[in-house]
Motif scaffolding. Structure first.
Motif, short mmCIF file in Angstrom:
data_model
loop_
_atom_site.label_atom_id
_atom_site.label_comp_id
_atom_site.label_asym_id
_atom_site.label_seq_id
_atom_site.Cartn_x
_atom_site.Cartn_y
_atom_site.Cartn_z
N CYS A 16 0.84 -1.20 0.00
CA CYS A 16 0.00 0.00 0.00
C CYS A 16 0.87 1.25 0.00
O CYS A 16 0.63 2.20 -0.76
N VAL A 17 1.90 1.26 0.84
CA VAL A 17 2.80 2.41 0.96
C VAL A 17 3.66 2.56 -0.28
O VAL A 17 3.83 3.67 -0.82
N THR A 18 4.21 1.44 -0.76
CA THR A 18 5.12 1.48 -1.92
C THR A 18 4.40 1.93 -3.18
O THR A 18 4.91 2.75 -3.96
N LYS A 19 3.21 1.38 -3.40
CA LYS A 19 2.48 1.67 -4.63
C LYS A 19 1.47 2.81 -4.49
O LYS A 19 0.75 3.13 -5.43
N ASN A 20 1.40 3.37 -3.26
CA ASN A 20 0.52 4.52 -3.01
C ASN A 20 -0.92 4.23 -3.43
O ASN A 20 -1.57 5.01 -4.10
N ASN A 21 -1.41 3.08 -3.00
CA ASN A 21 -2.75 2.65 -3.42
C ASN A 21 -3.43 1.92 -2.26
O ASN A 21 -2.93 0.90 -1.77
N SER A 22 -4.58 2.44 -1.84
CA SER A 22 -5.29 1.85 -0.70
C SER A 22 -6.00 0.55 -1.06
O SER A 22 -6.55 -0.11 -0.18
N ILE A 23 -5.97 0.16 -2.33
CA ILE A 23 -6.62 -1.09 -2.73
C ILE A 23 -6.04 -2.29 -1.98
O ILE A 23 -6.72 -3.28 -1.72
N TYR A 24 -4.75 -2.18 -1.58
CA TYR A 24 -4.11 -3.30 -0.88
C TYR A 24 -4.67 -3.48 0.54
O TYR A 24 -4.66 -4.59 1.07
N ILE A 25 -5.14 -2.40 1.12
CA ILE A 25 -5.81 -2.53 2.42
C ILE A 25 -7.12 -3.28 2.24
O ILE A 25 -7.47 -4.17 3.02
N LEU A 26 -7.84 -2.94 1.18
CA LEU A 26 -9.10 -3.63 0.89
C LEU A 26 -8.84 -5.12 0.61
O LEU A 26 -9.59 -5.98 1.08
N LEU A 27 -7.78 -5.42 -0.15
CA LEU A 27 -7.45 -6.82 -0.44
C LEU A 27 -7.14 -7.59 0.85
O LEU A 27 -7.52 -8.75 1.00
N PHE A 28 -6.43 -6.93 1.77
CA PHE A 28 -6.14 -7.58 3.06
C PHE A 28 -7.43 -7.89 3.80
O PHE A 28 -7.61 -8.99 4.33
N LEU A 29 -8.35 -6.93 3.85
CA LEU A 29 -9.60 -7.13 4.58
C LEU A 29 -10.44 -8.24 3.96
O LEU A 29 -11.07 -9.02 4.67
N VAL A 30 -10.44 -8.32 2.62
CA VAL A 30 -11.17 -9.39 1.94
C VAL A 30 -10.55 -10.74 2.28
O VAL A 30 -11.25 -11.71 2.60
N ARG A 31 -9.21 -10.80 2.21
CA ARG A 31 -8.53 -12.07 2.53
C ARG A 31 -8.83 -12.49 3.97
O ARG A 31 -9.09 -13.67 4.24
N ARG A 32 -8.79 -11.53 4.90
CA ARG A 32 -9.05 -11.86 6.30
C ARG A 32 -10.49 -12.33 6.50
O ARG A 32 -10.75 -13.26 7.27
N LYS A 33 -11.41 -11.70 5.78
CA LYS A 33 -12.82 -12.08 5.89
C LYS A 33 -13.02 -13.52 5.44
O LYS A 33 -13.71 -14.32 6.10
N ILE A 34 -12.39 -13.88 4.34
CA ILE A 34 -12.51 -15.25 3.82
C ILE A 34 -11.87 -16.24 4.80
O ILE A 34 -12.43 -17.30 5.09
N SER A 35 -10.70 -15.87 5.32
CA SER A 35 -10.00 -16.73 6.27
C SER A 35 -10.84 -16.95 7.53
O SER A 35 -10.96 -18.08 8.02
N ASN A 36 -11.43 -15.87 8.04
CA ASN A 36 -12.27 -15.98 9.24
C ASN A 36 -13.52 -16.82 8.99
O ASN A 36 -13.99 -17.54 9.88
N LEU A 37 -14.05 -16.72 7.77
CA LEU A 37 -15.23 -17.51 7.42
C LEU A 37 -14.90 -19.00 7.47
O LEU A 37 -15.67 -19.80 8.02
#
Length: 757
Positions: free
Chosen positions: A359-380
């Protein structure tokens, strides 16, 4: 001579000021002056103040133009005549002995500041502010961060000479207390704590409060907190020359500020979904971090948590513009971290840091969203897996219930230890003498396989006898066949502190529903004496006819001379410096509930005890097993006479080498009474503990030994031979008569006699 000046700033409190003034004019300490500063009230507050001025000559009333609470307090300090100064908010109440307790502590201990406990209250209830109860004794802000968590002025007493040049900062409308108190801490030579309630703080339910200020104007709170940090940082640097102390104080104060004053308004800004407020708040945090030294950033655990976890957990509330600001905030923080901090963040937060780095390197918040999606699937998947496991265990139990009960099967289960200890060990050893008894044992173990867990529930369903020694979560909510005996062999003797259903409505208690799930399946309960059967009946809501006073199995050891001689020799061999000495054992119980139990402040002064009593005494410290963070640090010069045995497995064994037991509210007194040796009850926080747990009996009439409230009391009792064993013998007969060396045998006989029924 005026001993204490009490300063009360007043602004539009006509609803409360009468109660406040009543509590002040009725103080037990009489040589006081009461300075009431009306800061431009527009209601009837002054009329009420005038009425009190007519009745009480020691009330001084001053009316001034509205300038804020800090200005009002500063006015009071300038005219105060007392040797000491106390502050009181105009809607709060003082206990009758509040000022006397503070003054007495200040004089006797030559203290510059005295601080003590406080309660909050509203129209329905009152409750303690736990951070403010710090025990009795001196504390130094350089070494004790807990002082940073009692930063209000109103539970304290200040020597006037100390604060006459320390003004309340009139730029602050939030947090002015903590700046004033911190400056005072830094200037004070001695800060003394008393573990008594000194103050009742009114929690207003429908009017303005600090909590509502955070809710309504979080950005203002953040700006004020930023200013507070700048002031305190300068104070640290100007008051302490030692760089190590400077850095340590900065980190400890910064973490406190972040926890109490910065994170709450940041969180509220995020929850508001207001883009302007979110951007301004995150930008202010960015500027705050930008001005921090790099060392402060990478050493502050709370700061790293806020930026990498706290805000991320509320990411769904951020607007698009706020997300851009958050990326900038992440970049600023990551760039200030050293390699070690980045390593530990990655270790403790798994794949989160990989996404943050992208997120910091590429200056794009999409990576935060990708993390949250991955965590949601993992928790499911974890949720599904967990539900499947629970279903398997229930199926194993149900299958077992369709099978015949095994009359010879006895299952011993505990979550207290990963080894068989105490009552269950004695019971198991005795049952091993009978070849036809099939004993199953399940101990505390977080790594049991599914197969083992299924076998465990099958054994529960098919056992004739299930023996527990505490709360046992794996059986919550399960129902057994009618002829199964679920026996609670409670881990404590006698009946001292209230527990289970008896403790409901006290501070450290569970809900009614929780207790029902935990205890409704018991068919029998074992106690140490008929005297306490009624209390166990109430505590577990079981008919008293099913409470059996067989005695407690582990107490059988006190009647086994060979075993006692062996244990005593073993301890003396390991700790030879106790041989020929008088041994004092200090064994307090824990405080609080949940994680609070892990910490315990040692209030016994081992230096004073040994210095006063002499080198012929040995002091052994044995904290409760629930206490895992005790911070005991014994000076080298005392290590021959002070031994920390908190990790020793069995306190009953330590009793065999003990001459005097010092405890507080611990049930160990019941077992120790079997030896008829003297006890001292060090109850420095009795009032607050009564609110926390309460007792089955009146404490002062119940305990079989002298009660003391400070270390001087301990020394006096021992030095002047004020110990009494006569009361202990009576206590033993009343509460422990069934513990006669045959307790295990009686329980085993019950099992043998009832296995075919």
């Amino acid at each position: 001579m005026v001993k204490v000046s009490i300063i009360i700033p007043v602004y539009n409190v006509e609803k409360y000021i009468k109660d406040t003034l009543e509590s002040v004019v009725n103080q037990s300490l009489k040589d006081i002056e009461i300075i009431v500063i009306n800061d431009g009230s527009t209601d009837n507050s002054q009329l009420i103040i005038d009425d009190y001025c007519k009745k009480y000559k020691n009330i001084i009333s001053i009316i001034k133009k509205n300038s804020g609470v800090s200005s009002a307090r500063n006015t009071g300090i300038k005219i105060a005549k007392g040797k000491y100064i106390a502050f009181l908010d105009s809607d709060d109440i003082l206990p009758k002995d509040s000022i006397e307790l503070r003054y007495k502590a200040a004089i006797e201990n030559n203290a510059d500041i005295v601080t003590g406990g406080a309660f909050k209250f509203n129209s329905n209830r009152e409750w303690p502010i736990k951070n403010y109860f710090l025990g009795n004794g001196y504390r130094d802000v350089v070494f004790d961060e807990k002082l940073f968590y009692t930063m209000v002025n109103w539970n304290k007493l200040f020597k006037k000479e100390l604060i006459k040049y320390i003004e309340f900062d009139e730029r602050l409308t939030y947090g002015e207390d903590q700046v004033f108190v911190t400056k005072s801490y830094f200037k004070a030579q001695k800060v003394y704590c008393i573990d008594s309630n000194l103050y009742y703080y009114r929690e207003r339910e429908s009017e303005g409060s600090l909590t509502q200020l955070i809710f309504n104007n979080p950005y203002k709170v953040l700006k004020q907190s930023k200013l507070i940090w700048e002031i305190i940082k300068d104070e640290i640097e100007s008051n302490f020359n030692n760089i190590t102390i400077q850095n340590d104080l900065k980190i400890r104060y910064l973490d406190r500020l972040l926890s109490c004053d910065i994170w709450p308004p940041i969180k509220q800004s995020l929850l508001s979904k207001d883009e302007t407020l979110q951007v301004k708040s995150l930008q202010l945090l960015y500027e705050f971090i930008d001005k921090l030294e790099d060392k402060s950033v990478y050493k502050s655990g709370k700061l790293k948590w806020i930026v990498t976890v706290g805000i991320l957990e509320h990411y769904r509330f951020l607007t698009n513009e706020s997300k851009k600001t958050y990326v900038n905030l992440l970049r600023k923080t990551i760039n200030k971290l050293d390699g070690e901090s980045l390593y530990y963040l990655a270790e403790n937060n798994g794949y989160l840091m990989k996404y943050i780095q992208k997120c910091v390197t590429k200056n794009n918040s999409i990576y935060i969203l990708l993390f949250l999606v991955r965590r949601k699937i993992s928790n499911l998947f974890k949720y599904i897996d967990n539900k499947f496991d629970i279903l398997l265990l229930k199926l194993a139990f149900v299958y077992g219930k369709f099978r015949p009960i095994s009359n010879n099967k006895v299952t011993l289960a505990t979550n207290r230890s990963n080894k068989l200890i105490e009552n269950l060990k004695y019971l198991n050893d005795k049952l091993a003498e009978f070849d036809d008894i099939d004993v199953k044992i399940y101990l505390k173990d977080t790594k049991l396989t599914k197969r083992t867990l299924m076998r465990m529930y099958y054994d529960f369903a098919t056992s004739k006898f299930i023996i527990l020694d505490d709360y046992y979560r794996p059986l919550y909510g399960y129902k057994f066949k009618k002829n199964v005996e679920v026996i609670q062999l409670w881990h404590a003797c006698g009946a001292f502190k209230k527990f289970a259903f008896s403790a409901i409505d006290y501070q450290e208690s569970h809900t009614e529903e929780y207790e029902k799930e935990a205890h409704s399946h018991y068919t029998k309960v074992i106690t140490s004496d008929k005297e306490v059967n009624k209390h166990y009946s109430d505590a577990f809501r079981i008919d008293e006819s099913n409470v059996l006073d067989f005695g407690i199995p582990r107490t059988d050891m006190f009647y086994d001379k060979d075993y006692k001689d062996y244990i005593k020799s073993m301890i003396e061999n390991k700790y030879p410096n106790i041989i020929g000495k008088k041994v004092i054992l200090y064994a307090p119980t824990f405080r609080g509930g949940g994680k609070d139990r892990q910490e315990f402040d040692i209030n016994i002064d081992y230096r004073k005890i040994i210095n006063e009593l002499g080198k012929e005494y040995i002091l052994i410290l044995k904290l409760h097993p629930a206490v895992t963070k005790n911070g005991i640090d014994i000076d080298d010069k005392y290590k021959d006479n002070v031994i920390n045995l908190s990790l020793y497995r069995d306190i009953n064994e330590l009793f065999l080498v003990t001459d005097i037991l010092i405890t507080d509210y611990s049930s160990v007194i019941f077992e120790y009474s079997l030896l008829e040796k003297p006890m001292i009850f060090f109850s420095y926080d009795l009032d607050s503990y009564l609110d926390e747990r309460n007792f089955f009996y009146d404490y002062e009439a119940f305990v079989p030994g002298p009660i003391v409230y400070d270390n001087d009391g301990i020394v006096d009792i021992i030095k002047n031979g004020k110990l009494d064993t006569k009361k202990i013998a009576e206590f033993r007969m009343k509460f422990m008569s069934s513990c006669d060396g045959n307790s295990t045998e009686r329980l085993v006989n019950f099992i043998l006699d009832n296995k075919e029924k």
